[in-house]
Scaffold this active site. Structure first.
Site, PDB file in Angstrom:
ATOM      1  N   TYR A 128       1.234   2.919  -1.732  1.00 45.50           N
ATOM      2  CA  TYR A 128       1.166   1.867  -0.715  1.00 45.50           C
ATOM      3  C   TYR A 128      -0.291   1.479  -0.444  1.00 45.50           C
ATOM      4  O   TYR A 128      -0.663   0.310  -0.493  1.00 45.50           O
ATOM      5  CB  TYR A 128       1.840   2.339   0.591  1.00 45.50           C
ATOM      6  CG  TYR A 128       1.380   1.543   1.788  1.00 45.50           C
ATOM      7  CD1 TYR A 128       1.867   0.254   2.011  1.00 45.50           C
ATOM      8  CD2 TYR A 128       0.419   2.052   2.665  1.00 45.50           C
ATOM      9  CE1 TYR A 128       1.401  -0.490   3.082  1.00 45.50           C
ATOM     10  CE2 TYR A 128      -0.045   1.312   3.728  1.00 45.50           C
ATOM     11  CZ  TYR A 128       0.451   0.039   3.936  1.00 45.50           C
ATOM     12  OH  TYR A 128      -0.021  -0.698   4.984  1.00 45.50           O
ATOM     13  N   SER A 138      -5.379  -3.226   5.484  1.00 48.14           N
ATOM     14  CA  SER A 138      -5.221  -2.040   6.323  1.00 48.14           C
ATOM     15  C   SER A 138      -6.488  -1.211   6.306  1.00 48.14           C
ATOM     16  O   SER A 138      -7.208  -1.170   5.305  1.00 48.14           O
ATOM     17  CB  SER A 138      -4.060  -1.220   5.770  1.00 48.14           C
ATOM     18  OG  SER A 138      -4.050   0.065   6.327  1.00 48.14           O
ATOM     19  N   LYS A 164      -2.744  -2.154  -1.218  1.00 48.46           N
ATOM     20  CA  LYS A 164      -3.618  -2.917  -0.315  1.00 48.46           C
ATOM     21  C   LYS A 164      -4.985  -3.124  -0.975  1.00 48.46           C
ATOM     22  O   LYS A 164      -5.553  -4.219  -0.937  1.00 48.46           O
ATOM     23  CB  LYS A 164      -3.766  -2.209   1.037  1.00 48.46           C
ATOM     24  CG  LYS A 164      -2.499  -2.179   1.867  1.00 48.46           C
ATOM     25  CD  LYS A 164      -2.048  -3.580   2.280  1.00 48.46           C
ATOM     26  CE  LYS A 164      -0.692  -3.598   2.954  1.00 48.46           C
ATOM     27  NZ  LYS A 164      -0.108  -4.949   3.098  1.00 48.46           N
TER      28      LYS A 164
HETATM   29  N1  UFG Z   1       2.116  11.489  14.107  1.00 46.49           N
HETATM   30  C1  UFG Z   1       2.650  12.597  14.724  1.00 46.49           C
HETATM   31  N2  UFG Z   1       4.003  12.708  14.787  1.00 46.49           N
HETATM   32  C2  UFG Z   1       4.843  11.769  14.261  1.00 46.49           C
HETATM   33  C3  UFG Z   1       4.283  10.625  13.632  1.00 46.49           C
HETATM   34  C4  UFG Z   1       2.918  10.539  13.578  1.00 46.49           C
HETATM   35  O1  UFG Z   1       1.928  13.475  15.207  1.00 46.49           O
HETATM   36  O2  UFG Z   1       6.063  11.938  14.339  1.00 46.49           O
HETATM   37  C5  UFG Z   1       0.655  11.350  14.067  1.00 46.49           C
HETATM   38  C6  UFG Z   1       0.088  11.263  12.674  1.00 46.49           C
HETATM   39  O3  UFG Z   1      -0.173  12.548  12.148  1.00 46.49           O
HETATM   40  C7  UFG Z   1      -1.165  10.435  12.900  1.00 46.49           C
HETATM   41  C8  UFG Z   1      -0.791   9.527  14.067  1.00 46.49           C
HETATM   42  O4  UFG Z   1       0.330  10.125  14.682  1.00 46.49           O
HETATM   43  O5  UFG Z   1      -2.198  11.281  13.312  1.00 46.49           O
HETATM   44  C9  UFG Z   1      -0.432   8.127  13.632  1.00 46.49           C
HETATM   45  O6  UFG Z   1       0.546   8.208  12.620  1.00 46.49           O
HETATM   46  P1  UFG Z   1       1.339   6.913  12.112  1.00 46.49           P
HETATM   47  O7  UFG Z   1       2.292   7.371  11.054  1.00 46.49           O
HETATM   48  O8  UFG Z   1       1.889   6.167  13.252  1.00 46.49           O
HETATM   49  O9  UFG Z   1       0.186   6.013  11.505  1.00 46.49           O
HETATM   50  P2  UFG Z   1      -0.832   6.319  10.321  1.00 46.49           P
HETATM   51  O10 UFG Z   1      -2.193   6.223  10.927  1.00 46.49           O
HETATM   52  O11 UFG Z   1      -0.518   7.531   9.586  1.00 46.49           O
HETATM   53  O12 UFG Z   1      -0.500   5.120   9.336  1.00 46.49           O
HETATM   54  C10 UFG Z   1      -0.642   3.805   9.745  1.00 46.49           C
HETATM   55  C11 UFG Z   1       0.391   2.932   9.042  1.00 46.49           C
HETATM   56  C12 UFG Z   1       0.170   2.913   7.577  1.00 46.49           C
HETATM   57  C13 UFG Z   1      -1.233   2.599   7.263  1.00 46.49           C
HETATM   58  C14 UFG Z   1      -2.161   3.494   8.017  1.00 46.49           C
HETATM   59  C15 UFG Z   1      -3.595   3.111   7.835  1.00 46.49           C
HETATM   60  O13 UFG Z   1       1.686   3.409   9.297  1.00 46.49           O
HETATM   61  O14 UFG Z   1       0.991   1.924   7.039  1.00 46.49           O
HETATM   62  O15 UFG Z   1      -1.912   3.399   9.401  1.00 46.49           O
HETATM   63  O16 UFG Z   1      -3.691   1.751   7.936  1.00 46.49           O
HETATM   64  F1  UFG Z   1      -1.480   2.774   5.938  1.00 46.49           F
END
Ligand code: UFG
Length: 343
Positions: free
Chosen positions: A151, A126, A155
């Site tokens: 988590y 990741s 990785k």
């Molecule tokens: N976000 C919102 N509202 C929500 C959910 C997310 O605004 O309800 C925003 C988050 O703040 C972030 C973006 O949308 O800015 C993406 O969030 P995600 O949770 O979809 O993804 P992340 O980038 O936080 O995490 C993902 C994977 C993880 C992994 C990470 C880095 O879910 O497993 O990428 O690889 F670790």
């Protein structure tokens, strides 16, 4: 026919990868404990490809059960290892569960590989290993930052375990694929992402809001140092991502690697903010997404997107599906879940 073992093959990325492997003529054996997926995915894969992959309900932390799979299916040439727990928040609550699942599974596979003559290993890593990068776009040479969650740490540790194992002289060739943010679903809407309970990730929350399951989408922060203040990610279509695995397998099996362990960024190279993503979805589908700006989410990275050049040049792979088309597949999948009465 080359036989590939896919752990976590009924999961979101795993199932799409099994489809692409079968489309390229590989013989696939899926191992999954079904902790976050359903066995019916195997039938959906068959509907898409016309071929039913072998399926074994096995937990990769169970060494004896896993060894039976290697005994039963002769001549596995490579493994793609997806099986892992993957919820960032849950990993903070249950670190030992995450360390056990994600680390013991890997050790078991690496111990079994030499015994059964399996040489190739493709690992689901990741972009979380980069933390908040100092330079963008992020390349594979960017420093690995201390993990924000158990988590993320699993990785990093898994990557190190693979490197140390290969360094020790084990007959293993590995490719570490560092995924950015996988989204979307198969164009047939027969497979896709099925989050448990309230989705934590942006796209499933967004599509559930668009269809009315959730009242509104919370945008976590608009005061970041980005053009519109919301966080930036590199959203990659899951089918494009799946194809990267086929390229990695071919590279290993055709002896095209430059080193015995190689890491590749698997992203589009395009950074998209949360607000831009909502707009793109509305434009692509014509469906409005009620949303509201709320406070920042703890542990979020401000901005990250990939430099995918190494993967483009070395793997001969490129993410080529545009964002709006990708978002339409996510929406089609959400509509299919409604049609099927799943949610
Ligand atoms: N976000 C919102 N509202 C929500 C959910 C997310 O605004 O309800 C925003 C988050 O703040 C972030 C973006 O949308 O800015 C993406 O969030 P995600 O949770 O979809 O993804 P992340 O980038 O936080 O995490 C993902 C994977 C993880 C992994 C990470 C880095 O879910 O497993 O990428 O690889 F670790």
């Amino acid at each position: 026919m080359k036989r590939i073992l896919v752990t976590g093959g009924t999961g979101f990325i795993g199932s799409h990868t099994v489809v692409e492997l079968q489309n390229q003529g590989f013989d696939v054996v899926i191992v999954d404990n079904l902790s976050n997926s359903k066995e019916t995915v195997v039938d959906s894969i068959e509907k898409i490809t016309g071929v039913k992959p072998a399926f074994e309900k096995v937990d990769c932390t169970d060494f004896a059960a896993l060894e039976n799979v290697f005994r039963k299916y002769d001549g596995i040439e490579a493994i793609i290892h997806f099986a892992a727990s993957k919820a960032v928040g849950e990993s903070v609550q249950k670190p030992l569960m995450y360390y056990r699942n994600n680390i013991v599974s890997l050790i078991n596979l690496l111990e079994l590989m030499p015994k059964y003559g399996v040489r190739g290993f493709v690992f689901s890593s990741s972009c979380t290993v980069y933390g908040e990068p100092d330079e963008l776009p992020v390349t594979e040479n960017a420093p690995i930052k201390p993990a924000e969650s158990p988590y993320g740490n699993t990785k990093q540790i898994n990557e190190e375990i693979i490197r140390d194992t290969v360094k020790s002289g084990a007959p293993v060739n590995a490719v570490l694929l560092r995924y950015f943010n996988p989204i979307g679903a198969h164009p047939t809407a027969l497979i896709g992402e099925l989050p448990n309970g309230v989705p934590q990730n942006l796209i499933p929350y967004l599509t559930q809001t668009a269809i009315g399951i959730r009242k509104e989408l919370s945008v976590f922060g608009d005061d970041y140092n980005t053009p519109d203040g919301s966080c930036i990610r590199d959203y990659i279509y899951v089918v494009d991502l799946a194809k990267a695995h086929v390229c990695a397998i071919n590279r290993i099996l055709n002896n095209e690697q430059k080193e015995k362990v190689e890491a590749f960024n698997i992203g589009t190279g395009r950074g998209v903010s949360v607000l831009e993503l909502i707009n793109a979805f509305e434009k692509a589908t014509g469906v409005k997404v009620p949303h509201r700006i709320v406070g920042r989410r703890a542990g979020d990275i401000e901005k990250i997107w990939a430099d995918p050049q190494l993967a483009n040049n070395e793997l001969g792979w490129k993410a080529d599906t545009d964002l709006e088309e990708t978002l339409r597949t996510a929406w089609k999948w959400q509509l299919k879940l409604r049609e099927d009465g799943v949610m």
